[in-house]
Design a protein around this motif. Sequence first.
Motif, mmCIF file in Angstrom:
data_model
loop_
_atom_site.group_PDB
_atom_site.id
_atom_site.type_symbol
_atom_site.label_atom_id
_atom_site.label_comp_id
_atom_site.label_asym_id
_atom_site.label_seq_id
_atom_site.Cartn_x
_atom_site.Cartn_y
_atom_site.Cartn_z
ATOM 1 N N PRO A 193 0.818 -1.216 0.000
ATOM 2 C CA PRO A 193 0.000 0.000 0.000
ATOM 3 C C PRO A 193 0.852 1.268 0.000
ATOM 4 C CG PRO A 193 -0.848 -1.546 1.608
ATOM 5 C CD PRO A 193 0.467 -2.102 1.136
ATOM 6 N N LEU A 197 0.847 4.324 -2.784
ATOM 7 C CA LEU A 197 0.742 5.768 -2.554
ATOM 8 C C LEU A 197 1.880 6.495 -3.249
ATOM 9 C CD1 LEU A 197 -0.601 6.542 0.967
ATOM 10 C CD2 LEU A 197 -1.711 5.908 -1.140
ATOM 11 N N ALA A 202 2.891 10.437 -3.975
ATOM 12 C CA ALA A 202 3.074 10.783 -2.572
ATOM 13 C C ALA A 202 4.554 10.677 -2.213
ATOM 14 C CB ALA A 202 2.257 9.851 -1.693
ATOM 15 N N THR A 203 4.956 11.437 -1.188
ATOM 16 C CA THR A 203 6.335 11.336 -0.720
ATOM 17 C C THR A 203 6.458 10.134 0.220
ATOM 18 O OG1 THR A 203 5.842 12.717 1.182
ATOM 19 C CG2 THR A 203 6.655 13.828 -0.792
ATOM 20 N N LEU A 205 7.256 10.335 3.221
ATOM 21 C CA LEU A 205 6.625 10.732 4.480
ATOM 22 C C LEU A 205 5.117 10.505 4.410
ATOM 23 C CD1 LEU A 205 7.580 12.150 7.168
ATOM 24 C CD2 LEU A 205 6.502 14.187 6.229
ATOM 25 N N ASP A 206 4.507 10.905 3.279
ATOM 26 C CA ASP A 206 3.072 10.655 3.086
ATOM 27 C C ASP A 206 2.784 9.167 3.205
ATOM 28 O OD1 ASP A 206 2.462 13.320 2.473
ATOM 29 O OD2 ASP A 206 3.008 13.041 0.376
ATOM 30 N N PHE A 209 2.952 7.908 6.833
ATOM 31 C CA PHE A 209 1.866 8.267 7.749
ATOM 32 C C PHE A 209 0.498 7.849 7.236
ATOM 33 C CE2 PHE A 209 5.062 10.814 9.803
ATOM 34 C CZ PHE A 209 4.697 10.682 11.135
ATOM 35 N N ALA A 210 0.334 7.756 5.922
ATOM 36 C CA ALA A 210 -0.986 7.402 5.400
ATOM 37 C C ALA A 210 -1.136 5.901 5.185
ATOM 38 C CB ALA A 210 -1.258 8.154 4.099
ATOM 39 N N ALA A 211 -0.037 5.159 5.098
ATOM 40 C CA ALA A 211 -0.169 3.723 4.828
ATOM 41 C C ALA A 211 0.528 2.844 5.865
ATOM 42 C CB ALA A 211 0.378 3.395 3.436
ATOM 43 N N PRO A 214 -0.879 3.581 9.849
ATOM 44 C CA PRO A 214 -2.211 3.013 10.111
ATOM 45 C C PRO A 214 -2.201 1.488 10.161
ATOM 46 C CG PRO A 214 -2.360 4.698 8.422
ATOM 47 C CD PRO A 214 -0.907 4.490 8.683
ATOM 48 N N ALA A 215 -1.420 0.869 9.256
ATOM 49 C CA ALA A 215 -1.398 -0.590 9.239
ATOM 50 C C ALA A 215 -0.707 -1.141 10.483
ATOM 51 C CB ALA A 215 -0.707 -1.090 7.974
ATOM 52 N N MET A 217 -0.738 0.239 13.413
ATOM 53 C CA MET A 217 -1.315 0.826 14.623
ATOM 54 C C MET A 217 -1.617 -0.171 15.752
ATOM 55 S SD MET A 217 -1.639 3.565 16.001
ATOM 56 C CE MET A 217 -1.700 5.044 15.044
ATOM 57 N N ASN B 90 -3.688 -3.163 -3.321
ATOM 58 C CA ASN B 90 -2.825 -2.360 -2.461
ATOM 59 C C ASN B 90 -3.542 -1.209 -1.763
ATOM 60 O OD1 ASN B 90 -1.036 -4.052 -3.613
ATOM 61 N ND2 ASN B 90 0.370 -2.482 -4.353
ATOM 62 N N VAL B 92 -4.877 0.629 1.739
ATOM 63 C CA VAL B 92 -4.408 0.649 3.120
ATOM 64 C C VAL B 92 -5.484 -0.001 3.983
ATOM 65 C CG1 VAL B 92 -3.535 2.052 4.994
ATOM 66 C CG2 VAL B 92 -3.199 2.787 2.640
ATOM 67 N N ILE B 106 -3.003 13.022 -3.187
ATOM 68 C CA ILE B 106 -1.846 13.573 -2.460
ATOM 69 C C ILE B 106 -0.845 14.210 -3.428
ATOM 70 C CG2 ILE B 106 0.194 12.965 -1.106
ATOM 71 C CD1 ILE B 106 -1.440 10.944 0.401
ATOM 72 N N TRP B 123 -3.895 12.835 4.151
ATOM 73 C CA TRP B 123 -3.564 11.575 4.817
ATOM 74 C C TRP B 123 -4.835 10.857 5.253
ATOM 75 C CZ3 TRP B 123 1.140 13.096 8.419
ATOM 76 C CH2 TRP B 123 2.256 13.342 7.595
#
Lengths: 295, 253
Positions: A193, A197, A202-203, A205-206, A209-211, A214-215, A217, B90, B92, B106, B123
């Motif tokens: 994932p 992104l 996405a960078t 960093l993105d 924090f976005a993939a 969360p996974a 967590m 893929n 999340v 993004i 995000w």
Amino acid sequence: MTDSPIDIDKKSELNNLPRRYKKISITRYFIYLALIVMVIWSFQGSQFSFEGLLDSTQYFKRFLGEAFPSIGILGENEHSITWKDTFRYTRELIETFQMAFTGTLLGIIFGFILALLSSKGLLGNSRPMRLVQETVKALILLFRTVPDLVWAIIFVMLVGLGAFAGTLTIMVDTIGFCGRFFAEEMEDVDKSPADALESCGATKLDATFAAVVPAAMPGLITTSLFAFEKAIRGSVVLGLVGAGGIGMSLNALFNWMAYDRAMVIIGMIFALIFVVEQVSQYLRRKVTQNEEKRI
Amino acid sequence: MNAIEVKHLSKSYADFEVLRDISFTIGVGESIAIIGSNGAGKSTLLKCLTRITEPSQGSINVFGDPILKFRTGALRRMRSSIGVVFQKHNLVPRLSVLTNVIHGDIGRLHNVSKFPLAGIRNWGQISASNRTRKKAMEALEMVSLSHLALQRADTLSGGQSQRVAIARALMQEPNMILADEPVASLDPVAANDVMSLFYDLCKNKNITLIFTSHNVEHALEYGNKVLAIKNGRLSLFKDSNSIEIKTLQAEYD
Ligand SMILES: Nc1ncnc2c1ncn2[C@@H]1O[C@H](COP(=O)(O)OP(=O)(O)OP(=O)(O)O)[C@@H](O)[C@H]1O
Ligand SMILES: [Mg+2]
């Protein structure tokens, strides 16, 4: 003839069956041998002896006698504890909890940041980034390898006796613990994932924090709860070197050989740790169950 | 200018050569079907086109730019205009459908701002702008999933999650779409719906479409050209009007 769809009697080209066991090499035999030698050698060095254990019974009896004196329920005597003392111990117990909580919280925050910086390939794969990752990894290792009592002594030297030194100690200890396990959890989650992104612009960093976060967590939460349990247990001992909390009273009572009062404090500590561990275990179970339901 | 020019592309993992000396050119607005048996290297080829996998050799030009020479920033800008639907979707897992779709936006935030944290608003759906959320709901509407917006992605059925991945790609407002078996887990009716959605979208907006498929009829119907890979080599690249189904079936031998 059977009508099984798999005909194992077929004399087919089944000479490519995977081997059942790995062959054990000579070096491996030596490793096992070395392990056995090490066990014997360690027992010798540790002066472990059953005799010593048996010989200690008379001292043990004396200790028990003093720790649990037979006291009348009513009336004043040398063993009775006043309300004032009870309040003081309770206050110190609460201070211990506060130290552990604050220290763990700060440790989780900084540990998380260090884990981000030390996870392989998470925030980047360039050469300078890899250097940062290795350096931070070493720093986390340092936090973890220096024992917490040593940290406590250092912080007492730096900021003086009291709870602040203890809080800092727990913070550093937690940074070491969470830094390592947070990093492992984030390295372990499926990276596809995050790749997806990045493939939409996405960078790193993105994507982190976005993939990745969360996974990861559920793992991060359970690790944090473990860190808090560990901190509560660890914070008691810190008082022995003057870093605040109920351990300071415990230390003093042992020095005065007031084992009966020490027992009261140990009982209170036991209750605190018991409650914290139960609550933490309940929360951890909630987190994992919540995950299982979704799959 | 061509949408894609691939020259002498090779890709190896350790000593295993997945792709060998592949060259082809795709014009803007064309729709290309890639076929080939399991393990032939189709997914690897698609991943090389946006450097999710780094090719070992060769050159790739996307809309005229030599992307293998790109550094991070330029690569990211290029990627933000190419929608990718992965074979394994893929998504999340622990985030909502809506958030997953919003992630497709993004890249645009980075394109309009130089601030390194520009992507932060997207995000999660909570912090995204109203415009972005509306756009995401429209993308979900296009794949008929707007009613599941707040459901967690790991609770979706295979076909639903595939459609979310498609919505995420649409969210990028791409000028090219790379789709790896985009309808593999959809039922036959939904599969045709989604393929025609792709096809019409690409024709209307002049989007270049490259998709892989194990469905030979889809390949002929929705691809202007068919590209076949066999054992890592390009074995056929032809106008679909001039191909018979039999020829394609031979590609699987
Ligand atoms: N990261 C990797 N490391 C090693 N080998 C890989 C890796 N990725 C892919 N391969 C190998 O490369 C070959 C091509 O894989 P690829 O996924 O491109 O096939 P495909 O044509 O998409 O097949 P399918 O139709 O099954 O999706 C396979 O043999 C696969 O095992
Ligand atoms: Mg594939």
